[in-house]
Design an enzyme around this catalytic site. Structure first.
Site, PDB file in Angstrom:
ATOM      1  N   ARG A 186     -10.370 -11.249   1.378  1.00 50.55           N
ATOM      2  CA  ARG A 186     -11.096 -12.207   0.852  1.00 50.55           C
ATOM      3  C   ARG A 186     -10.464 -13.483   0.902  1.00 50.55           C
ATOM      4  NH1 ARG A 186     -11.516  -8.964  -4.743  1.00 50.55           N
ATOM      5  NH2 ARG A 186     -11.384  -7.202  -3.012  1.00 50.55           N
ATOM      6  N   LYS A 214       1.047  -1.113   0.073  1.00 51.12           N
ATOM      7  CA  LYS A 214       0.158  -0.215   0.134  1.00 51.12           C
ATOM      8  C   LYS A 214       0.796   1.391  -0.003  1.00 51.12           C
ATOM      9  CE  LYS A 214      -3.987  -1.747   2.714  1.00 51.12           C
ATOM     10  NZ  LYS A 214      -4.978  -1.415   1.501  1.00 51.12           N
TER      11      LYS A 214
END
Ligand code: BES
Ligand code: MN
Ligand code: ZN
Length: 511
Positions: free
Chosen positions: A358, A284
């Protein structure tokens, strides 16, 4: 905090502070009017001179100079009555308590007629006097929560005694009050976990917290270490954990109702527990990465919901599952393009290691199904896309069962937590097609990121009725503009909603 209901004359309340909620451009209720009269019309004069507007969430402290027993009033603007819902009511009271707890430890709250009527009109489900009492108790407890836990000098003050006037009294209301305090306290514990920095709350620490909850609230604990995960074939969860020195954990807490097993259903609550999300090799950017300490908010919610369920004892079996790991870019980390196999046998091309939530949920959902779940609800700070779409004041919901979505919506209304549905049209399936595996974990350019994530998760739900809550926005915010309306920092969102869900499913919901 001690809390009680009273039907004594509000003018006799000898609290440090009495909260007086009122609405914009509406007359004061009978209880507030009695205060106004005792103060020789000071409140209505301030309204007339437009000093008090009643905008949401205007807060004005008025010293009473010995004219009534309470030392001060806090006039709390609630805006327009038709816009008031359980979320706004709680936020207003929460902000008022947070602002005044420094000087007010004994607090009264007026539950005046206009307030009771407005809440009942906005959301009949959560508009009974019991629901309002529960809501206000939750909000006062939440207002006691403070963020400076690790400061050497921190004197936040707190409300230690709460008295609610105007809703009546009696055993039903007393029970609602007691529940409200418990619901607020569990929310605060979830918030405390969310706010812990990554170095102070590792997967191991969060698993230890789950053990404490199990012992305290009478739940069965199952804790999986890396070796068991390998044995069960949890390749997706393990792929996320590879880049970290901290061992992953999968923890589950089971609540069994007492008495003969009438209801065959088992509700699984599955939480994303990334104790820090760097993005992994798909690193990130710097800006905002510090907020990724709260990427375990889903796990905090399901663990504290399980704690509440242990206390509230609904007639339905519940299994809370938290998938805990860091997402780090260490030397062993998963690389973009790596292919892994989840517990249910499906292969996944990991084209972006920052879509890790996920992956851990894929195996946590598979685990829940393998342990007998008949209904699945997962909760996760899953996508920036959900923040872009709806911002902070609501959680996005997706799922395969309208019935389960409706139970969730009702549980959310009872909890003062908003839930709004996103669609799962078949066209969205396109996004995750892979050339090499059964699916890839992120789409290339296909828009609708929050929905794409849900489309991925659906592959791991064993065709059970399933709902997914994306709380990326609602779990946490540090936006100074929003802080005027929604208390800053972690919200503990979905701990209360998920605690109400079992009783929504059985129909034993509180009045
Ligand atoms: N934890 C983040 C999502 C998030 C973003 C939570 C902002 C709270 C605030 C998640 O793991 C993530 O990185 N999602 C990616 C997915 C993308 C790579 C498909 C995102 O949303 O950018
Ligand atoms: Mn991520
Ligand atoms: Zn994440």
């Amino acid at each position: 905090m001690q809390a009680r209901l009273t039907d004594r004359d509000p003018l006799q309340l000898d609290s440090d502070l009495v909260l007086v909620p009122f609405f914009r451009e509406r007359p004061l209720g009978p209880l507030a009017s009695a205060f106004d009269a005792a103060l020789e019309g000071a409140i209505s004069r301030m309204q007339g001179e437009r000093e008090l507007l009643g905008d949401f969430p205007e807060r004005t402290v008025l010293p009473t100079l010995g004219r009534i027993a309470a030392h001060r009033l806090l006039l709390l603007g609630l805006g327009r009555p038709e816009q008031l819902d359980g979320y706004r009511l709680r936020n207003a009271v929460h902000l008022a308590v947070r602002d005044s707890r420094r000087f007010a430890s004994r607090v009264g709250v007026l539950l005046d007629r206009p307030l009771l009527e407005a809440v009942a009109a906005a959301e009949p489900l959560a508009g009974t006097p019991e629901a309002v009492v529960r809501a206000v108790a939750e909000a006062v407890v939440m207002g006691n929560h403070h963020l400076g836990q690790l400061k050497s000098q921190d004197e936040p003050g707190e409300v230690t005694e709460l008295e609610l006037v105007g809703a009546g009294a009696g055993p039903e209301l007393a029970r609602a009050l007691e529940q409200g305090v418990a619901l607020g306290e569990a929310t605060n514990r979830a918030r405390w976990l969310q706010w812990q920095p990554g170095n102070r709350l590792t997967p191991t620490d969060l698993a230890a917290e789950a053990e404490r909850i199990a012992a305290r609230d009478g739940l069965e604990l199952e804790l999986l270490e890396r070796a068991e995960m390998e044995r069960l074939g949890m390749g997706a969860l393990l792929a996320v954990a590879r880049g970290s020195h901290e061992p992953p954990k999968l923890v589950s807490l089971r609540y069994r109702p007492e008495g003969p097993a009438g209801d065959e259903r088992v509700l699984a609550l599955v939480g994303k527990g990334i104790t820090f999300d760097t993005g992994g090799i798909s690193l990130k950017p710097n800006a905002g990465m510090v907020q990724m300490k709260a990427d375990m908010s889903g796990a905090a919610a399901v663990l504290e919901a399980a704690s509440l369920i242990g206390q509230l004892r609904p007639g339905l079996q519940v299994l809370a599952v938290a998938a805990l790991t860091e997402n780090m870019p260490g030397g062993g980390a998963t690389k973009p393009g790596d292919v892994v196999r989840a517990m249910n046998g499906k292969s996944i091309e990991i084209n972006n290691t920052d879509a890790e939530g996920r992956l851990v949920l894929a195996d946590a959902l598979g685990f829940a199904a393998s342990r007998g779940a008949t209904h699945l609800v997962d909760v996760a700070t899953l996508t920036g896309s959900a923040v872009t779409a709806v911002g902070y004041p609501v959680s996005a919901a997706m799922g395969t069962s309208p019935e389960l979505m409706e139970w969730l919506r009702r549980a959310g209304a009872l909890a003062g937590e908003r839930i709004w549905p996103f669609p799962l049209y078949p066209e969205y399936d396109l996004a995750l097609r892979s050339d090499i595996a059964d699916m890839r974990n992120t789409s290339g350019t296909t828009p609708a990121g929050a929905i794409n994530a849900a489309v991925f998760l659906r592959q791991f739900t064993s065709e059970l009725p399933w709902a997914h809550l994306d709380i990326a926005g609602s779990a946490y915010h540090v936006d100074s503009e929003w802080a005027r309306l929604v208390p800053r920092g972690p919200s503990g969102v979905m701990a209360r909603t998920l605690a109400h869900l079992p009783s929504e499913m059985t129909g034993e919901r509180p009045s």
